[in-house]
Design a protein around this motif. Structure first.
Motif, PDB file in Angstrom:
ATOM      1  N   UNK A  31       0.832  -1.076  -0.146  1.00  0.00           N
ATOM      2  CA  UNK A  31      -0.103  -0.053   0.013  1.00  0.00           C
ATOM      3  C   UNK A  31       0.827   1.258   0.017  1.00  0.00           C
ATOM      4  N   UNK A  32       1.958   1.208   0.809  1.00  0.00           N
ATOM      5  CA  UNK A  32       2.795   2.322   0.902  1.00  0.00           C
ATOM      6  C   UNK A  32       3.596   2.560  -0.547  1.00  0.00           C
ATOM      7  N   UNK A  33       4.004   1.483  -1.159  1.00  0.00           N
ATOM      8  CA  UNK A  33       4.432   1.533  -2.676  1.00  0.00           C
ATOM      9  C   UNK A  33       3.382   2.335  -3.520  1.00  0.00           C
ATOM     10  N   UNK A  34       2.124   1.792  -3.384  1.00  0.00           N
ATOM     11  CA  UNK A  34       1.190   2.609  -4.473  1.00  0.00           C
ATOM     12  C   UNK A  34       0.963   3.822  -4.158  1.00  0.00           C
ATOM     13  N   UNK A  35       1.079   4.545  -2.861  1.00  0.00           N
ATOM     14  CA  UNK A  35       1.125   5.840  -2.680  1.00  0.00           C
ATOM     15  C   UNK A  35       2.271   6.587  -3.135  1.00  0.00           C
ATOM     16  N   UNK A  36       3.440   5.953  -3.159  1.00  0.00           N
ATOM     17  CA  UNK A  36       4.666   6.364  -3.428  1.00  0.00           C
ATOM     18  C   UNK A  36       4.382   6.514  -4.929  1.00  0.00           C
ATOM     19  N   UNK A  74      -3.767   2.801   6.125  1.00  0.00           N
ATOM     20  CA  UNK A  74      -3.608   3.553   7.363  1.00  0.00           C
ATOM     21  C   UNK A  74      -3.052   4.774   7.180  1.00  0.00           C
ATOM     22  N   UNK A  75      -3.448   5.720   8.025  1.00  0.00           N
ATOM     23  CA  UNK A  75      -2.867   7.198   7.884  1.00  0.00           C
ATOM     24  C   UNK A  75      -1.310   7.055   7.960  1.00  0.00           C
ATOM     25  N   UNK A  76      -0.627   6.337   8.551  1.00  0.00           N
ATOM     26  CA  UNK A  76       0.838   6.508   8.814  1.00  0.00           C
ATOM     27  C   UNK A  76       1.207   5.709   7.283  1.00  0.00           C
ATOM     28  N   UNK A  77       0.820   4.974   6.853  1.00  0.00           N
ATOM     29  CA  UNK A  77       1.225   4.292   5.304  1.00  0.00           C
ATOM     30  C   UNK A  77       0.960   5.486   4.387  1.00  0.00           C
ATOM     31  N   UNK A  78       0.049   6.267   4.376  1.00  0.00           N
ATOM     32  CA  UNK A  78      -0.369   7.280   3.555  1.00  0.00           C
ATOM     33  C   UNK A  78       0.803   8.485   3.612  1.00  0.00           C
ATOM     34  N   UNK A  79       0.991   8.673   4.956  1.00  0.00           N
ATOM     35  CA  UNK A  79       1.992   9.698   5.054  1.00  0.00           C
ATOM     36  C   UNK A  79       3.271   9.452   4.657  1.00  0.00           C
ATOM     37  N   UNK A  80       3.668   8.300   4.920  1.00  0.00           N
ATOM     38  CA  UNK A  80       5.044   7.642   4.656  1.00  0.00           C
ATOM     39  C   UNK A  80       5.169   7.607   2.906  1.00  0.00           C
ATOM     40  N   UNK A  81       4.034   7.101   2.172  1.00  0.00           N
ATOM     41  CA  UNK A  81       4.143   7.204   0.964  1.00  0.00           C
ATOM     42  C   UNK A  81       4.035   8.346   0.271  1.00  0.00           C
TER      43      UNK A  81
END
Length: 436
Positions: free
Chosen positions: A3-8, A220-227
């Motif tokens: 999920x983080x990779x998708x946001x990135x 998750x908000x943390x995953x979104x922020x990191x992405x």
């Protein structure tokens, strides 16, 4: 991680595909050289078409003589002060310099009158000429011939050689090291502000459009922020690498067109014994090439990338937290100030302490404390930094990034879904302490 990779990927591609990104990336390496070229051309044209400026000089001491130049000529006369002023008012003279009777031990009362405000260089030139003549006259008065002083004066040039622990000698130059530290520190300062603000603006925009409410239903908000943070970092790194390639290519083209050689080509030419012997005949060229060959560009480049990414990630998390806590950019200003203070301190410290004395205690701490180390350490790298100080700075920067990310995540996970609430420091502290 998926999920983080998708946001990135989304943050990266959405910004890289924008026309504004392409224009800024491709035109910036062209705009600055073009602007500098225009200013140089204007200066040359102005110098070529500039009329000679005549300065009327009244010296009541009959002592001073000022040498004329391409821009200024000096006309000496016995005019009164009022007559000299009228010459300026009528436009017959560019300026009027009045030198009254003075005490050579304590000269005072010298006045320059001009229709325009004189530039600092012109006044400094006048002061230097007058001071030199006063010193010569005082030597005469004491029975010393100034020519003797002039003849015994000798220019001294000191070569700077750095010795490492193994005794290896490396030729260095303080001016080159200063320039590298100056440019590196300024670039990191600019990139942190530019891309940090991009993160904050993006978070505010998504929050105001209520898109964020849909996103957090599946991530998750943390995953979104990191992405977001890592995605924008990738954009900045891409832009930086493209600039380096374009600037290097343009420099090669220009130097080739002018019949010059790049420093790397000159260094390779030195491998040829015949070429090396020819260069040795020119000591200045040989010394410049020795300085260039002594610079570890690879180490400086890797350090720049690390501290650029580390500083951006550290401050990027804080910018993301600020964006999540507010509903509009105008509300973010009160929270921007405490975040930008360490950056401003590092920026000012770069000029006041680091570049002037990279080994001082103040410079050491500015390059070690995580909030200032990205700028501080890059100001010191070109001068040579012990490996243990470099590792300490890098380690603390990583810990600093983890700490700010944890702090920002506590604010982000609550603030991102809050609307209509006026944020305050008390409220942010409440969010940080909250465990739900």
């Amino acid at each position: 991680m998926d999920k983080i990779w998708l946001v990135i990927k989304r943050e990266y591609t959405s910004r890289v595909k924008k026309k504004s990104f392409l224009l800024a990336t491709l035109l910036t390496p062209l705009i600055f050289p073009a602007l500098m070229g225009i200013f140089v051309w204007i200066a040359l044209e102005e110098k070529e078409n500039q009329t000679l400026r005549i300065i009327e000089v009244v010296d009541e001491n009959k002592l001073f003589f000022l040498e004329s130049s391409d821009q200024y000529a000096f006309s000496f006369s016995d005019a009164t002060v009022e007559e000299g002023k009228k010459l300026v008012q009528k436009g017959e003279r560019y300026g009027f310099l009045h030198i009254p009777k003075i005490d050579l031990k304590n000269p005072s009362g010298i006045v320059y009158y001009g229709e325009d405000n004189p530039n600092m260089g012109f006044i400094s030139r006048l002061e230097n000429n007058l001071r030199k003549r006063i010193e010569e006259q005082r030597l005469y008065d004491t029975g010393i011939d100034p020519k003797v002083i002039t003849e015994v004066r000798t220019d001294v040039s000191i070569r700077s050689i750095r010795l490492d622990e193994e005794g290896t000698e490396t030729v260095s130059d303080a001016t080159v090291n200063y320039a590298i530290g100056f440019v590196s520190g300024i670039l990191i300062y600019m990139f942190i502000f530019i891309y940090g603000n991009q993160i904050m603006q993006g978070v505010i925009e998504e929050k105001s459009n209520r898109i964020i409410e849909i996103l957090v239903s599946s991530i998750k908000p943390f995953q979104l922020m990191m992405g977001k943070i890592i995605g924008v970092a990738g954009v900045g790194l891409t832009q930086l690498l493209i600039w380096l390639v374009l600037i290097g290519g343009l420099t090669s083209i220009v130097t080739g067109y002018l019949g010059m050689q790049m420093p790397q080509e000159q260094a390779m030419a030195l491998a040829n014994p015949e070429m090396a012997a020819a260069v040795q005949s020119n000591s200045e060229v040989a010394e410049i090439l020795q300085v260039i060959s002594g610079i570890d560009f690879m180490a400086i480049s890797l350090s720049f990338i690390f501290f650029f990414l580390g500083g951006y990630l550290l401050y990027g998390a804080l910018f993301a937290a600020i964006g999540s806590a507010v509903d509009a950019p105008s509300e973010a200003q009160q929270f921007m100030f405490p975040v930008t203070i360490p950056l401003l301190v590092a920026y000012m410290g770069l000029f006041v302490f680091i570049l002037n004395d990279p080994n001082s205690t103040t410079s050491f701490w500015l390059s070690i404390i995580p909030l200032s180390s990205p700028i501080g350490m890059m100001g010191r790298v070109s001068f040579g930094v012990p490996w243990y100080e470099m590792l300490l700075s890098m380690g603390l920067l990583i810990l600093g990034f983890l700490a700010t990310t944890w702090l920002a995540a506590k604010i982000y996970r609550i603030g991102i879904l809050m609307h209509g609430t006026k944020p305050s420091y008390k409220l942010l502290w409440k969010w940080i302490r909250s465990s739900d």
